[in-house]
Design an enzyme around this catalytic site. Structure first.
Site, PDB file in Angstrom:
ATOM      1  CG  ASP A  52      -1.719   1.402   1.338  1.00 20.46           C
ATOM      2  OD1 ASP A  52      -2.365   1.810   0.646  1.00 20.46           O
ATOM      3  OD2 ASP A  52      -1.806   1.806   2.532  1.00 20.46           O
ATOM      4  CD  GLU A  69      -3.330  -1.804  -1.208  1.00 22.98           C
ATOM      5  OE1 GLU A  69      -4.190  -0.610  -1.439  1.00 22.98           O
ATOM      6  OE2 GLU A  69      -3.594  -2.528  -0.088  1.00 22.98           O
TER       7      GLU A  69
END
EC number: 3.1.26.3
Length: 236
Positions: free
Chosen positions: A50, A122
């Site tokens: 992320d 992610e």
């Protein structure tokens, strides 16, 4: 019976990346519900990915749009790193068949769950970062998000806000909007609104409410001045 090693060849082709440590990709595809031999799932990689995604997108936007103000870059960034965008990328990669899920999750269609797909996107970015470094992860992000970067799926801002920012950036007073005409019955009115910006020709917009007509007028002025293009911005 020995567990067969998963074959990720097709996925690796779509990622256009070869792992030095294949166990990282294995971890990135493992849901917390899966039977675990190592006690690992993609959650930690998702956390890392992320942050890597945000930095890679921010750097790419900074280079791709050299004249864009900070506000526009921030809006583009927010659109690209949202969970829906990450889930779309995971669909393009077609990670679903490779996910390691618990029996219940596998039978309930979780391979198509947008939340899981976004997390895995992610996690894979995080895995590539650990395996090949930031440049490798950034290259993956640039390749995968290229279409979204060049053509945002949603308007980055409404026309009135964009026009006000444009005027402000040129040191001009805020745009002014005037109702030039109102027709139709009270229950179904139609408005024709005029927008003025100092130094620019007047533009008009039509709509079934004052707000819609103002947005249409602002959009027309932005298009005429070349601030916006038809390709990037659909109808209001």
């Amino acid at each position: 019976m020995a567990r067969r090693k998963p074959n990720y060849d097709e996925l690796l082709k779509r990622l256009d990346y070869q792992f030095r440590k294949p166990e990282l990709l294995d971890e990135a595809l493992t849901h917390v519900s899966a039977p675990k031999s190592s006690g690992k799932s993609y959650q930690r990689l998702e956390f890392l990915g992320d942050r890597v995604l945000g930095l890679a997108i921010a750097e790419t936007l900074y280079k791709t749009f050299p004249s864009a103000p900070e506000g526009e870059l921030s809006r583009r960034l927010a659109e690209l790193v949202r969970r829906e965008s990450c889930a779309e990328i995971a669909v393009v990669w077609d990670v679903g068949p490779f996910l390691k899920l618990g029996a219940g999750e596998a039978h309930s269609g979780e391979r198509r769950n947008p939340t899981i797909l976004a997390d895995v996107c992610e996690a894979i970015i995080g895995a590539v970062f650990l395996d090949g470094g930031y440049e490798a992860a950034k290259d993956l992000v640039e390749r995968s998000f290229k279409a979204m970067i060049e053509a945002p799926r949603r308007a980055l801002r409404d026309p009135k806000s964009a026009l006000q920012e444009w005027a402000q950036g040129r040191g001009l007073p805020p745009p002014t909007y005037t109702i030039a005409e109102q027709t139709g019955p009270d229950h179904a009115p139609k408005f024709r609104v005029m927008v003025k910006v100092k130094g620019a020709e007047t533009e008009f917009g039509h709509g079934t409410s004052k707000r819609i007509a103002e947005q249409a007028a602002a959009r027309s002025l932005l298009l005429r001045e070349g601030v916006w293009t038809e390709e990037e911005h659909g109808t209001v």
